[in-house]
Design a protein around this motif. Sequence first.
Motif, PDB file in Angstrom:
ATOM      1  N   ASN A 233      -9.618   0.435 -47.795  1.00  0.00           N
ATOM      2  CA  ASN A 233      -9.963  -0.040 -46.443  1.00  0.00           C
ATOM      3  C   ASN A 233      -8.847   0.062 -45.415  1.00  0.00           C
ATOM      4  OD1 ASN A 233     -12.634  -1.357 -47.269  1.00  0.00           O
ATOM      5  ND2 ASN A 233     -11.151  -2.355 -48.624  1.00  0.00           N
ATOM      6  N   GLY A 234      -7.625   0.256 -45.869  1.00  0.00           N
ATOM      7  CA  GLY A 234      -6.490   0.126 -44.959  1.00  0.00           C
ATOM      8  C   GLY A 234      -6.182  -1.348 -44.716  1.00  0.00           C
ATOM      9  N   GLU A 235      -5.274  -1.620 -43.788  1.00  0.00           N
ATOM     10  CA  GLU A 235      -4.885  -3.003 -43.518  1.00  0.00           C
ATOM     11  C   GLU A 235      -6.028  -3.763 -42.841  1.00  0.00           C
ATOM     12  OE1 GLU A 235      -0.108  -2.881 -43.032  1.00  0.00           O
ATOM     13  OE2 GLU A 235      -1.248  -2.282 -41.257  1.00  0.00           O
ATOM     14  N   GLY A 236      -6.118  -5.065 -43.110  1.00  0.00           N
ATOM     15  CA  GLY A 236      -7.150  -5.870 -42.452  1.00  0.00           C
ATOM     16  C   GLY A 236      -7.458  -7.140 -43.212  1.00  0.00           C
ATOM     17  N   THR A 237      -8.476  -7.859 -42.715  1.00  0.00           N
ATOM     18  CA  THR A 237      -8.833  -9.151 -43.320  1.00  0.00           C
ATOM     19  C   THR A 237      -9.267  -8.951 -44.765  1.00  0.00           C
ATOM     20  OG1 THR A 237      -9.578  -9.904 -41.161  1.00  0.00           O
ATOM     21  CG2 THR A 237     -10.252 -11.216 -43.059  1.00  0.00           C
ATOM     22  N   HIS A 238      -8.657  -9.723 -45.665  1.00  0.00           N
ATOM     23  CA  HIS A 238      -8.907  -9.564 -47.098  1.00  0.00           C
ATOM     24  C   HIS A 238      -9.752 -10.691 -47.677  1.00  0.00           C
ATOM     25  CE1 HIS A 238      -7.705  -9.881 -51.410  1.00  0.00           C
ATOM     26  NE2 HIS A 238      -7.839  -8.572 -51.355  1.00  0.00           N
ATOM     27  N   HIS A 239      -9.480 -11.936 -47.272  1.00  0.00           N
ATOM     28  CA  HIS A 239     -10.278 -13.053 -47.784  1.00  0.00           C
ATOM     29  C   HIS A 239     -10.167 -14.272 -46.869  1.00  0.00           C
ATOM     30  CE1 HIS A 239      -6.299 -13.984 -49.751  1.00  0.00           C
ATOM     31  NE2 HIS A 239      -6.641 -15.224 -49.435  1.00  0.00           N
ATOM     32  N   VAL A 240     -11.106 -15.196 -47.060  1.00  0.00           N
ATOM     33  CA  VAL A 240     -11.050 -16.499 -46.385  1.00  0.00           C
ATOM     34  C   VAL A 240     -10.929 -17.558 -47.478  1.00  0.00           C
ATOM     35  CG1 VAL A 240     -12.257 -18.128 -44.879  1.00  0.00           C
ATOM     36  CG2 VAL A 240     -12.459 -15.673 -44.468  1.00  0.00           C
ATOM     37  N   ALA A 241      -9.994 -18.490 -47.291  1.00  0.00           N
ATOM     38  CA  ALA A 241      -9.755 -19.528 -48.310  1.00  0.00           C
ATOM     39  C   ALA A 241     -10.147 -20.899 -47.780  1.00  0.00           C
ATOM     40  CB  ALA A 241      -8.282 -19.536 -48.715  1.00  0.00           C
TER      41      ALA A 241
ATOM     42  N   ALA B 246      -9.319 -20.182 -56.940  1.00  0.00           N
ATOM     43  CA  ALA B 246     -10.349 -19.420 -57.654  1.00  0.00           C
ATOM     44  C   ALA B 246     -11.117 -18.613 -56.621  1.00  0.00           C
ATOM     45  CB  ALA B 246     -11.284 -20.347 -58.408  1.00  0.00           C
ATOM     46  N   PHE B 247     -11.514 -17.406 -57.023  1.00  0.00           N
ATOM     47  CA  PHE B 247     -12.233 -16.519 -56.106  1.00  0.00           C
ATOM     48  C   PHE B 247     -13.709 -16.424 -56.484  1.00  0.00           C
ATOM     49  CE2 PHE B 247      -7.886 -15.159 -55.417  1.00  0.00           C
ATOM     50  CZ  PHE B 247      -7.875 -14.834 -54.059  1.00  0.00           C
ATOM     51  N   LEU B 248     -14.560 -16.328 -55.453  1.00  0.00           N
ATOM     52  CA  LEU B 248     -15.964 -15.990 -55.618  1.00  0.00           C
ATOM     53  C   LEU B 248     -16.088 -14.498 -55.325  1.00  0.00           C
ATOM     54  CD1 LEU B 248     -17.664 -18.845 -53.531  1.00  0.00           C
ATOM     55  CD2 LEU B 248     -16.503 -18.983 -55.753  1.00  0.00           C
ATOM     56  N   HIS B 249     -17.016 -13.831 -55.971  1.00  0.00           N
ATOM     57  CA  HIS B 249     -17.150 -12.395 -55.749  1.00  0.00           C
ATOM     58  C   HIS B 249     -17.694 -12.126 -54.345  1.00  0.00           C
ATOM     59  CE1 HIS B 249     -18.179  -8.193 -56.325  1.00  0.00           C
ATOM     60  NE2 HIS B 249     -17.344  -8.213 -57.356  1.00  0.00           N
TER      61      HIS B 249
ATOM     62  N   GLY C 154     -21.921 -12.522 -49.013  1.00  0.00           N
ATOM     63  CA  GLY C 154     -22.167 -11.667 -47.851  1.00  0.00           C
ATOM     64  C   GLY C 154     -21.047 -10.702 -47.530  1.00  0.00           C
ATOM     65  N   GLY C 155     -20.311 -10.260 -48.561  1.00  0.00           N
ATOM     66  CA  GLY C 155     -19.277  -9.253 -48.333  1.00  0.00           C
ATOM     67  C   GLY C 155     -17.929  -9.807 -47.930  1.00  0.00           C
ATOM     68  N   VAL C 156     -17.802 -11.147 -47.950  1.00  0.00           N
ATOM     69  CA  VAL C 156     -16.505 -11.767 -47.628  1.00  0.00           C
ATOM     70  C   VAL C 156     -15.898 -12.312 -48.922  1.00  0.00           C
ATOM     71  CG1 VAL C 156     -15.309 -13.552 -46.315  1.00  0.00           C
ATOM     72  CG2 VAL C 156     -17.338 -12.450 -45.353  1.00  0.00           C
ATOM     73  N   LEU C 157     -14.769 -11.758 -49.329  1.00  0.00           N
ATOM     74  CA  LEU C 157     -14.096 -12.322 -50.499  1.00  0.00           C
ATOM     75  C   LEU C 157     -13.695 -13.756 -50.167  1.00  0.00           C
ATOM     76  CD1 LEU C 157     -12.844 -12.042 -53.336  1.00  0.00           C
ATOM     77  CD2 LEU C 157     -10.803 -11.075 -52.239  1.00  0.00           C
ATOM     78  N   THR C 158     -14.147 -14.695 -51.009  1.00  0.00           N
ATOM     79  CA  THR C 158     -13.970 -16.118 -50.710  1.00  0.00           C
ATOM     80  C   THR C 158     -13.088 -16.764 -51.774  1.00  0.00           C
ATOM     81  OG1 THR C 158     -16.121 -16.205 -49.627  1.00  0.00           O
ATOM     82  CG2 THR C 158     -15.199 -18.300 -50.372  1.00  0.00           C
ATOM     83  N   GLU C 159     -12.067 -17.472 -51.319  1.00  0.00           N
ATOM     84  CA  GLU C 159     -11.161 -18.208 -52.213  1.00  0.00           C
ATOM     85  C   GLU C 159     -11.400 -19.695 -52.011  1.00  0.00           C
ATOM     86  OE1 GLU C 159      -6.946 -17.228 -51.707  1.00  0.00           O
ATOM     87  OE2 GLU C 159      -6.386 -19.273 -52.266  1.00  0.00           O
ATOM     88  N   LEU C 160     -11.395 -20.433 -53.108  1.00  0.00           N
ATOM     89  CA  LEU C 160     -11.395 -21.895 -53.031  1.00  0.00           C
ATOM     90  C   LEU C 160     -10.033 -22.353 -53.518  1.00  0.00           C
ATOM     91  CD1 LEU C 160     -14.897 -22.597 -54.623  1.00  0.00           C
ATOM     92  CD2 LEU C 160     -14.310 -22.392 -52.188  1.00  0.00           C
ATOM     93  N   CYS C 161      -9.462 -23.351 -52.861  1.00  0.00           N
ATOM     94  CA  CYS C 161      -8.142 -23.802 -53.292  1.00  0.00           C
ATOM     95  C   CYS C 161      -8.038 -25.319 -53.224  1.00  0.00           C
ATOM     96  CB  CYS C 161      -7.037 -23.133 -52.475  1.00  0.00           C
ATOM     97  SG  CYS C 161      -7.052 -23.501 -50.730  1.00  0.00           S
ATOM     98  N   GLN C 162      -7.125 -25.817 -54.048  1.00  0.00           N
ATOM     99  CA  GLN C 162      -6.908 -27.265 -54.121  1.00  0.00           C
ATOM    100  C   GLN C 162      -5.424 -27.546 -54.333  1.00  0.00           C
ATOM    101  OE1 GLN C 162      -8.760 -29.199 -57.497  1.00  0.00           O
ATOM    102  NE2 GLN C 162      -7.742 -31.131 -57.062  1.00  0.00           N
ATOM    103  N   GLY C 163      -4.936 -28.539 -53.641  1.00  0.00           N
ATOM    104  CA  GLY C 163      -3.595 -29.055 -53.911  1.00  0.00           C
ATOM    105  C   GLY C 163      -2.478 -28.191 -53.373  1.00  0.00           C
ATOM    106  N   GLY C 164      -1.286 -28.410 -53.926  1.00  0.00           N
ATOM    107  CA  GLY C 164      -0.112 -27.651 -53.500  1.00  0.00           C
ATOM    108  C   GLY C 164       0.603 -28.324 -52.349  1.00  0.00           C
ATOM    109  N   GLY C 165       1.612 -27.608 -51.859  1.00  0.00           N
ATOM    110  CA  GLY C 165       2.507 -28.197 -50.867  1.00  0.00           C
ATOM    111  C   GLY C 165       2.071 -28.054 -49.428  1.00  0.00           C
TER     112      GLY C 165
END
Length: 135
Positions: A72-80, A115-118, A123-134
């Motif tokens: 794809n070249g550079e660009g939006t990869h995922h939403v978390a 964790a990632f959803l396919h 709808g074609g958007v790679l989706t990340e779920l995240c919890q915790g951290g700094g």
Amino acid sequence: MTKKINHIGVAVRSIDASAPFYRDVLGMVFEGTEVVAEQKVKVAFFSVGESRVELLEPTADDSPVAKFLEKNGEGTHHVAYEVDDLVATLARLKAAGVRLIDEVPRRGAHGTRIAFLHPKASGGVLTELCQGGGH
Ligand code: CMX
């Protein structure tokens, strides 16, 4: 269950080349870089309000981000999205038949669990779920 957008991941060939746009042109606050070995990426975070932009530079040819850049070249990869209880959320999504990439959390940047959803499940958007951290 979903609290807020934690970050938007942007695939780049070079963090050094891309950082000035976010820091100097948009005036976002640079929060630092980190290598996430498990994901074969180097990341740089820039904060904007409660959220961030995460620049993703591959550290190996077989990194998922290297494959994305090639196609794809550079660009939006995922939403978390940030969640309160990642394990419970994954169990709920799995029971609902949502296609998961990660059925158990992995380690993300800044000590988060992710964790990632396919993308085909969202709808074609790679989706990340995240919890915790700094953050
Ligand atoms: N956003 C939207 N769609 C994407 C995508 C992305 N980032 N990456 C791949 N796809 C699409 C492809 O275009 C392809 O669609 P078509 O079948 O319509 O052509 C489909 O998903 C399958 O892609 P693929 O190239 O056959 O499969 P890959 O081997 O590249 O795997 C994916 C894709 C999403 C499963 C893989 O990249 C993955 O497991 N990603 C999760 C991990 C990750 O991305 N880590 C890097 C970030 C780490 C971090 O933020 O810390």
